[in-house]
Design an enzyme around this catalytic site. Structure first.
Site, PDB file in Angstrom:
ATOM      1  N   GLU A  44       0.850  -1.187   0.000  1.00 51.47           N
ATOM      2  CA  GLU A  44       0.000   0.000   0.000  1.00 51.47           C
ATOM      3  C   GLU A  44       0.891   1.243   0.000  1.00 51.47           C
ATOM      4  O   GLU A  44       1.843   1.295   0.779  1.00 51.47           O
ATOM      5  CB  GLU A  44      -0.913   0.037   1.227  1.00 51.47           C
ATOM      6  N   HIS A 102      -6.573  -2.128  15.170  1.00 50.27           N
ATOM      7  CA  HIS A 102      -6.801  -1.354  13.945  1.00 50.27           C
ATOM      8  C   HIS A 102      -6.579  -2.232  12.703  1.00 50.27           C
ATOM      9  O   HIS A 102      -7.435  -2.306  11.815  1.00 50.27           O
ATOM     10  CB  HIS A 102      -5.857  -0.149  13.932  1.00 50.27           C
ATOM     11  N   GLU A 103      -5.430  -2.898  12.668  1.00 49.92           N
ATOM     12  CA  GLU A 103      -5.128  -3.716  11.481  1.00 49.92           C
ATOM     13  C   GLU A 103      -6.131  -4.851  11.358  1.00 49.92           C
ATOM     14  O   GLU A 103      -6.572  -5.184  10.263  1.00 49.92           O
ATOM     15  CB  GLU A 103      -3.694  -4.259  11.527  1.00 49.92           C
ATOM     16  N   MET A 145       0.599  -2.878   8.663  1.00 53.18           N
ATOM     17  CA  MET A 145      -0.133  -2.983   7.399  1.00 53.18           C
ATOM     18  C   MET A 145      -1.090  -4.173   7.442  1.00 53.18           C
ATOM     19  O   MET A 145      -0.712  -5.271   7.831  1.00 53.18           O
ATOM     20  CB  MET A 145       0.893  -3.115   6.257  1.00 53.18           C
ATOM     21  N   GLU A 146      -2.306  -3.909   6.971  1.00 49.33           N
ATOM     22  CA  GLU A 146      -3.403  -4.864   7.139  1.00 49.33           C
ATOM     23  C   GLU A 146      -3.528  -5.903   6.031  1.00 49.33           C
ATOM     24  O   GLU A 146      -4.647  -6.368   5.752  1.00 49.33           O
ATOM     25  CB  GLU A 146      -4.703  -4.070   7.229  1.00 49.33           C
ATOM     26  N   HIS A 191      -9.430  -3.725   9.950  1.00 52.34           N
ATOM     27  CA  HIS A 191      -9.391  -3.479   8.501  1.00 52.34           C
ATOM     28  C   HIS A 191      -9.893  -4.687   7.711  1.00 52.34           C
ATOM     29  O   HIS A 191     -10.276  -4.547   6.560  1.00 52.34           O
ATOM     30  CB  HIS A 191      -7.953  -3.187   8.042  1.00 52.34           C
ATOM     31  N   GLY A 211       3.515   2.244  10.874  1.00 52.84           N
ATOM     32  CA  GLY A 211       3.244   1.400  12.041  1.00 52.84           C
ATOM     33  C   GLY A 211       2.982  -0.060  11.703  1.00 52.84           C
ATOM     34  O   GLY A 211       3.583  -0.961  12.276  1.00 52.84           O
TER      35      GLY A 211
HETATM   36  N1  B3K Z   1      -2.981   1.000   5.681  1.00 56.43           N
HETATM   37  C1  B3K Z   1      -1.666   1.115   6.268  1.00 56.43           C
HETATM   38  C2  B3K Z   1      -0.955   2.345   5.875  1.00 56.43           C
HETATM   39  C3  B3K Z   1      -0.228   2.242   4.609  1.00 56.43           C
HETATM   40  C4  B3K Z   1       0.617   3.457   4.358  1.00 56.43           C
HETATM   41  C5  B3K Z   1       1.242   3.421   3.039  1.00 56.43           C
HETATM   42  N2  B3K Z   1       2.166   4.505   2.806  1.00 56.43           N
HETATM   43  C6  B3K Z   1      -1.719   1.015   7.758  1.00 56.43           C
HETATM   44  C7  B3K Z   1      -2.992   1.355   8.384  1.00 56.43           C
HETATM   45  O1  B3K Z   1      -3.488   2.454   8.311  1.00 56.43           O
HETATM   46  O2  B3K Z   1      -3.575   0.486   8.961  1.00 56.43           O
HETATM   47 ZN    ZN Z   2      -5.440   1.809   8.781  1.00 60.83          ZN
END
Ligand code: B3K
Ligand code: ZN
Length: 881
Positions: A128, A304-305, A270-271, A308, A268
């Protein structure tokens, strides 16, 4: 590296994809010298596209070599396609076909940490937003959703663990000591959710029984040295899985859920579907190495992850302008979860603090953008506080307006209606409307208009009629590209307090029988007046309770009113807020004259706070924190940073001296005898105790020094050890400071997460010598230019928290930051662009600082081959001069 002027991408140019991908068959051959990636895409023309174009365009980025292209199994001749730095165009394709692509990439040289790269010897991915195109040519956009089958081949000794999304369906040995594992993900997904991990990792297992009775295999993969730091994340995961079932009715879908920890990570976590990848610092914890804050952060990021999986993966974004669809909603979900796991008031205070300090600043600066932006150059720059935190507030306001039950009806409809689709924020709002019959058309402006609404509140009491009138005017400041904004639909929660602190009924009409004591007023006009009837005395208003909207409120509070609210408001958030406003007022009053005495009223209020053990101690712990320098700067017109720093220090010092005995008593009262646990109560007690210690050391109190040194030596947990270290570092006790820093480092030097904290304590302290210290830390053997956490903990913390040093008069802090940005621009543009942020605010400061900040930005602008990431931030910041 950029070769041409970056292009702006507009939401209005969105077109449905011309071709869809139904299935992707991937094979990764991983070697020390690079990786060969084979992909076979089963594609077909999109019936919803109006384009008749016969050619096919795929995205690519930083691919070392294209080795071959085939169509339906037949190798294509060179003239049948064209590959450039960022595209592969096949001139003629049928309506349905299989496209084979083989690329060669070099993960070991990938310092951008996007796509496939190596961290501590392991292979891992970050796709992402647009990292998949760094692995192979692909229609890299979230509205192209495909089923993936992934075969990974690597040396069996070096990489015994091979992971990807979904379920492992086949494994076996190959020649030359190699082996393979094949993974199949039954859920169609956009390629940004693809993940691969290969390494020598230990596996921690657990399981979760879902609401429908299915057993899910939970697995964590970490480097062997971290095997004892997994329990907290695993427990957090199980709590999150249960919570999502209970609160949103969402059940996990695959049979396996995996978490991997990696040291080098741009953000932090990634999901990725079924295979979440985490920055080590956001997942690994033990009592000895992680603070309470880290424990809480881990719980919320793991949640949070996980959340998602529904808000982001099952229902994803149509395009990146819709990023807040998944991020705002998921932040809202994780904040509800954290509130349920701990203290809702404290969580609200933390969220509001972040918004008011940093998001409001972003929303009034050159990078201000709506929650649903209209354009961008580099999407990576749009993972912002506005998309995440303001986006969360927007969802929270919908819930406030609809009520909890209706909101749940809306979210059920959203998930049901859009499962398996790539949708827009508008689809989200429409589901809320359709499920409840509410009209949210004006509310949609929250997605479209940037800028923080400003509410000016006036009141008037008509004694004869017993009527109290509140008039609220709203204005939304201009932001880049947006002027003359329309009034927004704002939920404004209020209460009225009588002289004894009792809640008065809110009668909006003489015969209003329902008259609650807490009410959400709905503001929809530029100016709105509400009349409250039946009041026999002039009430004290409690405004914007629980921070019911992300707005600034202006009301001419007197210090007496604030002190009164601080001890009487039944709304915990507003109690805290009254204390903050009082402290801001007192600190600000010292800015001009310099000789004015610190208001004894403030001391009195804090003394009462420290004395009352019947109060929620978690709230007291928050109330004891003075407004940060960053917040004071944000509130000021043309802030004079050294003066703000001095005034705040003076108040702190004055309060610490006046309250010395109370602070000592507070310290001792909150010493915990039993074993370490992370409960809201014990977290609050440690926080109170460490705040008391910090205040005592601030005035170089001898007893405080003794307490700090023994706490530092004897602590059985990182919160107390680091609390003592921080207090010593920020004291005048030079010898104790140096001893503590040395012994801390010696003890923890092999633990990167602890070393990062050791860096931060020093780079964020205004007492450790400023830039000279920062240079020293950057030359430290454990500092690593390839590791984002180290960069953040030294350079990021310096520029974001050590404000008097960063804003040093000669501009050396600004020049230093610009130099580091130029240096990082080639190796990791994403991190470089993030670091620029403090400089982008140059217009807020008086010319003595602002001009130097601008010059620092110009020096970045003039670097040749500037990345698109940094180009966008710097050019937008300098625009219009
Ligand atoms: N979706 C990812 C963030 C990705 C950032 C890419 N530059 C983590 C999160 O928000 O859960
Ligand atoms: Zn997120």
């Amino acid at each position: 590296m950029r070769t041409s002027q970056p292009q702006t991408i507009y939401l209005k140019d969105y077109r449905a994809p011309v071709f869809l991908v139904d299935h992707v068959d991937m094979r990764f051959e991983l070697f020390e010298s690079g990786a060969r990636v084979h992909s076979v895409l089963s594609m077909r023309r999109n019936p919803d596209s109006d384009s008749a174009d016969k050619s096919l365009e795929l995205d690519g980025d930083s691919l070392t070599r294209l080795e071959s292209v085939s169509l339906d199994g037949n190798p294509l001749e060179q003239d049948a396609y064209e590959d450039s730095i960022d595209k592969l165009v096949i001139h003629q394709v049928p309506d349905r076909f299989e496209l084979g692509v083989v690329t060669w990439i070099e993960p070991q040289n990938n310092t951008r940490l996007e796509g496939l790269y190596k961290s501590s010897g392991m292979f891992c991915t970050q796709c992402e937003a647009e990292g998949f195109r760094c692995i192979t040519y692909f229609p890299d956009r979230p509205d192209v959703m495909a089923r993936f089958r992934t075969r990974i081949e690597a040396d069996k000794t070096l990489f015994p663990i091979l992971l990807s999304n979904g379920n492992d369906v086949e494994k076996g040995d190959l020649e030359d000591g190699r082996h393979f594992v094949t993974w199949e993900d039954p859920f169609p997904k956009p390629c940004y959710l693809f993940a691969l991990v290969a390494g020598d990792l230990v596996e921690k297992r657990d399981s979760f029984n879902t609401m429908s009775g299915r057993d899910i295999d939970l697995r964590m993969y970490v480097e062997p040295r971290n095997s004892e730091k997994c329990d907290h994340a695993m427990e957090s995961l199980k709590r999150a899985m249960r919570w999502d079932e209970e609160v949103y009715g969402r059940e996990y879908d695959l049979d396996i859920f995996m978490i991997v920890a990696v040291d080098d990570f741009n953000m932090g976590a990634m999901e990725n579907k079924g295979l979440n990848i985490f920055n080590s610092s956001c997942v690994l914890a033990s009592q000895e190495t992680a603070t309470d804050l880290a424990f809480q952060r881990i719980e919320s990021i793991v949640a949070h992850e996980y959340f998602h999986n529904w808000s982001g993966n099952r229902v994803t974004c149509r395009d990146w302008f819709q990023l807040s669809l998944k991020e705002g909603f998921t932040v809202f979900r994780d904040s509800q979860f954290s509130a349920d796991m701990g203290s809702p008031t404290v969580k609200r205070i933390e969220d509001a603090t972040m918004l008011r300090t940093a998001q409001f600043a972003e929303d009034s600066g050159p990078m201000a953008h709506p929650v649903r932006p209209e354009s961008y150059m580099e999407i990576t720059n749009f993972y912002t506080l506005t998309i995440y935190e303001k986006g969360c507030e927007v969802v929270r306001m919908i819930r406030t307006l609809l009520g909890a039950d209706m909101f749940r009806k809306g979210s059920d409809l959203y998930f049901e209606r859009h499962d398996g689709q790539a949708v827009t924020t508008d689809d989200f709002v429409r589901a809320m409307e359709d499920a409840t019959g509410r009209d949210l058309s004006q509310f949609r402006l929250w997605y479209e208009q940037a800028g923080t609404p400003e509410l000016t509140v006036r009141d008037q009491y008509d004694e004869a009629a017993g009527i109290y009138r509140l008039t609220i005017d709203q204005a939304i400041p201009d932001t880049p590209g947006q002027t003359n904004k329309k009034p927004q639909h704002i939920p404004f929660a209020v209460g009225l307090l009588g002289a004894e602190g009792e809640s008065l009924p809110l009668k909006l009409a003489v015969d209003d029988v329902e008259a609650p004591v807490d009410r959400v007023l709905e503001l929809t006009e530029t100016s709105h007046t509400f009349e409250f009837h039946g009041l026999s005395e002039r009430p004290t208003p409690s405004l914007l309770r629980d921070f019911s909207a992300p707005v600034r409120v202006f009301y001419p509070w007197t210090r007496e009113q604030l002190t009164f609210l601080m001890s009487h408001d039944p709304d915990g958030f507003n109690r805290w807020d009254a204390g903050q406003r009082l402290a801001v007022d007192v600190i600000s009053s010292l800015l001009g004259a310099g000789s004015e005495a610190v208001d004894p009223g403030l001391i009195k209020a804090y003394r009462a706070l420290l004395a009352d053990s019947s109060l929620d101690q978690a709230l007291v712990a928050k109330m004891l924190q003075l407004p940060s320098e960053a917040y004071l700067i944000e509130l000021a017109e043309k802030p004079n940073v050294p003066a703000i720093h001095k005034a705040r220090e003076r108040v702190l010092e004055h309060m610490a001296r006046a309250l010395r005995d109370e602070l000592l008593a507070c310290y001792h009262r909150n010493t915990i005898a039993g074993s370490y646990e992370v409960t809201p109560e014990s977290v609050a007690r440690r926080s109170l105790r460490n705040t008391a210690l910090a205040w005592l050391l601030h005035i170089d109190d001898e007893e405080g020094r003794a307490l700090a040194t023994s706490q530092f030596a004897d602590a059985d947990n990182m919160t107390d050890r680091l609390g003592a270290l921080r207090a010593l570092v920020n004291s005048g006790y030079e010898q104790e400071r140096e001893q503590a820093l040395t012994s801390f480092y010696e003890r923890w030097k092999s633990d990167p997460q602890v070393v990062e904290q050791w860096f931060s304590v020093q780079s964020g302290s205004s007492r450790t010598g400023g830039l000279r210290k920062i240079h020293e830390l950057m030359e430290h053997p454990t500092f690593d230019w390839k590791n984002p956490n180290k960069i953040r903990s030294v350079i990021g913390v310096f520029a974001g928290q050590n404000l008097p040093a960063f804003h040093e008069e000669e501009g050396s802090g600004y020049r230093f930051l610009a130099e580091q940005v130029r240096r990082l621009d080639d190796s990791n543009p994403q991190i470089a662009a993030r670091l620029v942020s403090p400089l982008t605010r140059w217009r807020k400061f008086a010319p003595v600082h602002g001009d130097q900040m601008r010059m620092a930005l110009e020096s970045i602008r003039d670097k040749s081959g500037l990345s698109r990431d940094v180009y966008e931030v710097v050019h937008k910041s300098l625009a219009g001069q």
